[in-house]
Each structure stands twice: as C-alpha cells, then as structure tokens.
Design an enzyme around this catalytic site. Structure first.
Site, PDB file in Angstrom:
ATOM      1  N   ASP A   1       0.871  -1.170   0.000  1.00 52.26           N
ATOM      2  CA  ASP A   1       0.000   0.000   0.000  1.00 52.26           C
ATOM      3  C   ASP A   1       0.912   1.226   0.000  1.00 52.26           C
ATOM      4  O   ASP A   1       2.142   1.118   0.139  1.00 52.26           O
ATOM      5  CB  ASP A   1      -0.956  -0.049   1.208  1.00 52.26           C
ATOM      6  CG  ASP A   1      -2.214   0.774   0.957  1.00 52.26           C
ATOM      7  OD1 ASP A   1      -2.238   1.563   0.001  1.00 52.26           O
ATOM      8  OD2 ASP A   1      -3.177   0.649   1.751  1.00 52.26           O
TER       9      ASP A   1
ATOM     10  N   ASP B   1      -3.770   7.173  -3.560  1.00 52.72           N
ATOM     11  CA  ASP B   1      -5.129   7.640  -3.841  1.00 52.72           C
ATOM     12  C   ASP B   1      -5.605   8.560  -2.721  1.00 52.72           C
ATOM     13  O   ASP B   1      -4.967   8.660  -1.670  1.00 52.72           O
ATOM     14  CB  ASP B   1      -6.080   6.441  -4.003  1.00 52.72           C
ATOM     15  CG  ASP B   1      -5.969   5.413  -2.887  1.00 52.72           C
ATOM     16  OD1 ASP B   1      -4.831   5.180  -2.413  1.00 52.72           O
ATOM     17  OD2 ASP B   1      -6.992   4.869  -2.453  1.00 52.72           O
TER      18      ASP B   1
HETATM   19  N1  GUN Z   1      -6.511   0.753   2.983  1.00 49.31           N
HETATM   20  C1  GUN Z   1      -7.787   0.763   3.408  1.00 49.31           C
HETATM   21  N2  GUN Z   1      -8.528   1.603   2.657  1.00 49.31           N
HETATM   22  C2  GUN Z   1      -7.706   2.142   1.743  1.00 49.31           C
HETATM   23  C3  GUN Z   1      -7.893   3.074   0.668  1.00 49.31           C
HETATM   24  O1  GUN Z   1      -8.972   3.605   0.429  1.00 49.31           O
HETATM   25  N3  GUN Z   1      -6.788   3.344  -0.089  1.00 49.31           N
HETATM   26  C4  GUN Z   1      -5.573   2.764   0.153  1.00 49.31           C
HETATM   27  N4  GUN Z   1      -4.552   3.068  -0.643  1.00 49.31           N
HETATM   28  N5  GUN Z   1      -5.382   1.917   1.163  1.00 49.31           N
HETATM   29  C5  GUN Z   1      -6.434   1.588   1.932  1.00 49.31           C
END
Ligand code: GUN
Length: 715
Positions: free
Chosen positions: A113, A148
């Site tokens: 992420d 995002d």
């Molecule tokens: N982890 C939980 N929700 C989100 C999200 O909306 N975007 C991202 N990048 N990671 C997340």
C-alpha cells in the site's frame, strides 16, 4: 511449481515460479458460480489463487513471520506498507539494497500500500505521488498502490467528487512512472454515492500506462463502513463499482478481512481481501470465527478448533503472557480466515456460494439487512447500471447443476434459480401440435399436486391417462418452487430439491396459482388441480404415440429453454427424431435423419450436443455473426449461442482444443456459462462445439484462460 495447500497436502514448499513475460499481470477464471470466481493472477513471484486474503504484515512488528506464512500456511501473497518502509531510514536502506522480498523474508507475491491509509488516520503524508511509485518499483514490489485520496463516507458529495477526480489524476501520473514490471492497484473511491463509485470505476479502468493499465481495482474508503457495520452501503457501492469495472481485473475490498463478510462479498464478485484483523484482534484477546468475533474471557471451550489451539483450553491461553497469547491467537485467527476462504472456494466449485452467503447472513442483523437488500435487488432489478449488474450476475450463473438443491427460506432468490425460472417464463410455449396431430390452443390445463420426483415414475401413467382423454391438455407439476411443465420433469433444480417431505404438497411460498399460470402464458385457459391423494388410474395405457410425443416435447422444450431455439424450429429439428433408451426407459441418445444429434443428460436434465446436432442448430441460427460491438438483442429466441474465433485458432480448435481468451472476435450476448455453445470461424462456419466457461462480456476482455471447453472439433 510450488505446491499449494489450498489444493492438496503441502510437504515442503518450494520457491514460486515466475510467470511468462507475456502473462505478467493477467488474470484468468478457472471456475465460477455467478459472479463468484476462482481465478489466477500471474506475477513474477508466482500465481495468486483467488478468492484470497492478503495478510497485512507490519514491517516493524511481525506477529507471524512471513516465512512461516509461506511455508506453513501456503500463503501465496501478502500486503505490507511501502510508506512505512520509506519513512524508516533503516527499512528504506535495506529495502533499496536487498529488495523487499529479502527485507520481509517472503518468497511469494508482495503487494504494498502507499500511505493513503496513514493520511486518512494521521492527516497528510510527506511522500509524493510519483515518488512512492518510484520507491515501490525500486524495491521490487510485485503489485504496488498509487497514493489515492481516501474518500470518507461522511464527506459531502462535492468533496468526494474532488477525491475521485484527484485520485484519477494521480493514477495517470502513477501509471506513467510504474514501468514494465511493477503492477499497480487502482483504487476506486467515491464514498457511499453509487454515481461517484461508477464515475471512479470508469475513470480508473480506462487509464492506460506505457505498458498496461491497472492490474487490480481495490474498493477504497470502506474501512469506516465496516467498523460501523454499515454493510448495506458497503455492498451497494461494491455493486456500483462492479458495474463499471472490466471483468478481467480482480476486485479487492481494501481493509476487509473479517471472515463473516467473505461469502457474500465473493458471491458479488470480490476476489481479494486484506486485513490485519488476525493480529489486531489477537492483541485484544479476541478470536475470529466464520460467524463473528468472540472474547477469550467469555470462553470455557473453543467453539471452533484450529491447529494453533489444539491441545489448549481457553483458561490455559488466558494465563499465558501477553506476547505468547497474541502470537497463539494470531495463528488461530489466520487459520480460521484461511479455512473460511477455502470453504468459499470449494463452494464456488460446488455451485453453493450463494447458499453459504445465505447461511452466514443469519450471523449478524446488519449483514442480514444487507443480504435482504440484495435479495430485493435480485427480485426486482431497478433500471440503470445497478439493475443491469444484478441481471448480469443472474445471467452469468449456470441455471442447471447436478446434485441436490437445499431448501431454505431464501432459495427462490438464488441467482441460478431466478435464472432458470426467467428462462422458463420467457422461453417456454405450449406445444405447437398435440399427440393426435391437431394444433391450436390447449383445451385445458391440469396441475398435478402432491406428486414427488422423479415424476416420470410417480405421475407418468396418470399423465398418459389424462392426455388420452383430451389430447389438447397442458400438464403442469406443482413444485415447492412453482409450476413446471411435465416435459422438463428431470431438470435441475426442480427434480433435486432437498427438504422435508411435506414440501411437495404445496408451494413453499405464497404464490397464487393464477399468478404462476400467468408466468407461463397460460392465464386464459381453464385449469384443474389433481391431488396425488385423489389419484385414480382406471387402466394403464401403453399409448406409444403419447409417450413418443411427450419425449419429443421434452427435447423441444429443453432446446428452447437452454439453447434459445424457437419452439417452431425445435419442432423441425425433432421432426423425424428417434431415440435410444436406457433400461429405465430414459432417452439416452437422440437421432435425427439417422444421425446422433444430442444426448439428454441424466444427471441434471440438460442436453449435450454432438457435432451433427451443432451443425443443425447452427444452420437454424440466421442472426448476424456475433461481434463484440453489437448491442444485446432483446429477442426471446436468439438461437444457439455462438463464439466467433480468429482464423489463426481454427487449426487447433477444429481438432478439439479449447478456445482460449484472446482469440475471440465476438460472442452472442445470451451465451450462458456452463451451457452449450457453438464455435464458428470469422465467416460463420462450424469449427467446434462445447461448453462456455465465461460470459460474452468476459470473452471480450479476458486475455488468458479457457473461454470454451471444446467437446468436439469439426476438422
Ligand atoms: N486501505 C484501506 N482503505 C484504503 C484506501 O482507500 N486506499 C488505500 N490506498 N489503502 C487503503
């Protein structure tokens, strides 16, 4: 090849096998049950078998070692946070030097992420949009995530709209720098507004970088909804997003890892989950179960067992020190999560994912409310993209399956049941001619009540007697799922319902007979109900003409309902038909003009074509050749569905090889996965026939995997 414990016993786990360069990032569908699918995503660190969960690994705190996840639990992929690594100098330096696989000590697929979630929790993050992509690329991540903009459900529409637009603009920049090897997650934002989710899905899925577009689409911004158990809104935005996402990209529910939500999410098309729940709950002395969460303090015995807890009691675990307890409970939680996913995958293979979702819906009032909302959508699809998606979900489910169908209060809303009922209601017609050669409308309709399947044993003699009395009689059977014509008495699900014996005496639901008759187009004819208990067979007739006529009607009806053949064409097709019968008097092979054209399937009541049957049915389909740009026709009898392949594939498919995605020019939109279809050349000649695995929409988008399982080639 790595041995995957999802599919067998794991002795030792070897390193993963890199995919072929041309397959990098491609997703294929192996097996399906309506929108639920078993898929495979191809990556440089092996295959990701979906539906699956990416365990969240915190690079600073490893409750369960990633190496153990790989070796002991057969976990193919995990997710960690590139922003956390980037922020910590020591982690960043090591990751840059040795790569993320070595840093985390995990040989499989690593997803990262980007820091978006940190910005939601703590406010802004310091890293730049391109900078975090470049970093994920530099450290050898398999599937990275763009930075995002997290759209919170409590934000006003305009602010959420801005977050959707800003996410898409960052997405464009991110795809530009991601390069050839880094695959990317393109999250969908938009809060709880369906129209914004649709907009976001359209914007994100259209984008293309120099090498590819996004590989996976996570649904973002949903953590607050899950925390507040706002499941109805969660599923409403899932359906909205799904309506505008291409079917060849897996869908990931960002931050969802509670097993309770797996079956329904999967039934609605989710492929990937991720969660730190296994560790967070363990730290809090809570254990996960497929039906909810329990507190260790409340337990005297384990209601769900696991390898981790085997040989312990809750009291013993309570007395452990904090760290030991957290590690043990994390292992248990991860095992339960994995076991529920295995159960879901198996349910997809068996065609029972919807039943599992039904069962789980009773575990929480909020989930039940959401489930009932979905049943309403299925019962009465609204105009617009949501209703279209619901119809597509139904249309993509194989309407007939072998094996029993378990009765439940929600059975009539199972998508495959709605599908077969819709096909019956729209495509069934009373016979064009009666056994005495006359044609015209029926003189009467007889409804048989209280007879149990197989009806060919329990009711056939009665039926012959009734037809002998008045040939122009339509015979219907009252089943717990409504009325069916006798001619499809061996079709699943009606003949395979599992439930209490007294269900055969009445319909399970409060239908009016008139309503049921009107669905079959029979409301203007007089009807009589004959109950099993009043049965009176004065003399058993041999009546070969009636028996032959019933056999023929059965083939005509099945060809109409399952293959879209107009009943008049069906009459022509069966004009001179003869059949070979089994010792129990069931039709096994059907011949027309001396040629074997089809075989009724004894297991589910469906039909299997032969190449001669395929030829005849193809000749009867005079519609324009299928083309992906054509709009779906609203014809009721659109003919046998066709799949039109590129000429390069003809030498293979013509010899009996399967039709692979990527070699298809068009497919009739009414094609049904699991049912018969015909493979043709670009100019329309017969190449093969087989069973469709994917829908025509999927055939348009997918680039990998089997589209049609070919039964016979025509070369
Ligand atoms: N982890 C939980 N929700 C989100 C999200 O909306 N975007 C991202 N990048 N990671 C997340």
């Amino acid at each position: 090849m790595s041995k995957n414990p999802h599919h067998g016993n794991m002795a030792t786990r070897t390193e993963p096998e890199k995919c072929r360069d041309q397959d990098l990032g491609l997703f294929e569908i192996i097996s399906r049950d309506s929108y639920a699918r078993i898929g495979r995503l191809h990556t440089a660190h092996g295959l990701m078998t979906t539906p699956m969960l990416l365990p969240v690994v915190n690079p600073n705190i490893r409750t369960i070692e990633p190496r153990e996840m790989w070796e002991k639990y057969g976990i193919e992929a995990l997710i960690t946070n590139s922003y956390v690594i980037w922020k910590h100098d020591d982690l960043r330096t090591e990751a840059k030097k040795n790569g993320i696989h070595q840093l985390i000590d995990f040989p499989g697929i690593i997803v990262t992420d980007s820091g978006t979630f940190q910005s939601y929790i703590y406010g802004d993050v310091e890293v730049g949009v391109e900078e975090i992509i470049q970093f994920q690329k530099d450290i050898g991540v398999d599937i990275g995530t763009i930075l995002d903009v997290f759209g919170r459900p409590d934000m006003p529409f305009d602010e959420l709209d801005k977050s959707v637009i800003e996410t898409s603009s960052r997405a464009k920049k991110s795809l530009e720098v991601s390069g050839e090897k880094l695959l990317l997650n393109g999250p969908i934002q938009g809060g709880t507004y369906q129209e914004l989710r649709i907009k976001s899905a359209q914007l994100m899925s259209e984008l293309q970088g120099p090498f590819r577009g996004f590989t996976i689409h996570p649904i973002g911004g949903i953590v607050p909804l899950m925390e507040q158990q706002r499941y109805k809104e969660l599923f409403s935005i899932l359906i909205a997003s799904k309506s505008s996402l291409p079917p060849d990209r897996p869908i990931h529910l960002f931050g969802c890892g509670h097993p309770l939500l797996f079956p329904l999410s999967i039934a609605l098309g989710v492929d990937i989950f991720d969660s730190a729940a296994y560790a967070i709950f363990a730290r809090d002395d809570r254990i996960l179960t497929p039906t909810g969460t329990l507190k260790l303090d409340d337990l005297k015995e384990w209601p769900f067992s696991s390898n981790a807890l085997f040989g312990t009691t809750p009291a013993q675990v309570r007395s452990m020190n904090k760290e030991e307890k957290t590690i043990l409970l994390s292992h248990h939680n991860l095992e339960v999560t994995q076991a529920e996913l295995a159960r879901c995958r198996e349910a997809i293979r068996m065609g029972t994912i919807w039943q599992l979702a039904e069962q789980r819906s009773h575990s929480s009032p909020q989930l039940r409310e959401a489930f009932e909302w979905i049943l309403d959508q299925l019962d009465n699809p609204e105009e617009g993209p949501i209703g279209d998606t619901i119809l597509e979900l139904m249309g993509s489910s194989n309407p007939i399956r072998s094996g029993g169908e378990q009765i439940s209060e929600d059975i009539e809303f199972r998508p495959h049941i709605l599908h077969i009922q819709a096909l019956l209601a729209t495509r069934w017609r009373f016979p064009g001619s009666w056994w005495n050669g006359k044609s015209g409308p029926p003189e009467r309709v007889i409804i048989l009540e209280g007879f149990q399947p197989p009806w060919r044993n329990s009711a056939k003699e009665k039926i012959i007697q009734l037809l002998d009395e008045i040939p122009e009689t339509v015979i219907l059977i009252l089943t717990p799922l409504g009325l069916i014509p006798y001619t499809i008495e061996d079709l699943s699900p009606w003949c395979h319902l599992n439930g209490p014996n007294d269900m055969w005496n009445d319909s399970l639901f409060d239908y009016e007979v008139e309503e049921l008759l009107s669905e079959l187009g029979l409301s203007s004819y007089s009807y009589t109900i004959i109950n099993k208990n009043d049965e009176d067979i004065s003399e058993v007739k041999t009546s070969p003409e009636i028996r032959k006529w019933l056999d023929r009607c059965s083939i005509v009806d099945k060809l109409s309902i399952l293959c879209g053949l107009h009943p008049l064409e069906g009459c022509k097709f069966t004009e001179n038909m003869t059949s070979r019968k089994s010792s129990t008097d069931r039709m096994v092979n059907i011949f027309s003009d001396e040629k074997h054209v089809l075989s009724p399937r004894l297991t589910d009541g469906g039909i299997s074509l032969t190449i001669d049957g395929a030829k005849k049915l193809l000749d009867l389909n005079q519609n324009p050749l299928p083309d992906f740009n054509q709009l779906p026709s609203d014809e009721i009898f659109p003919g046998i569905p066709r799949v039109r392949i590129v000429d390069d594939a003809i030498p293979f498919v013509g010899k009996g090889r399967n039709v692979m995605h990527g070699y298809i020019l068009g497919a009739d939109p009414h094609l049904i996965p699991g049912q018969q279809c015909i493979v043709i050349s670009s100019s329309g000649e017969l190449i093969a026939h087989g069973i469709a695995i994917t829908t025509s929409l999927e055939m348009r988008y997918m680039k990998k995997g089997i589209a049609v399982k070919v039964k016979n080639g025509n070369l």
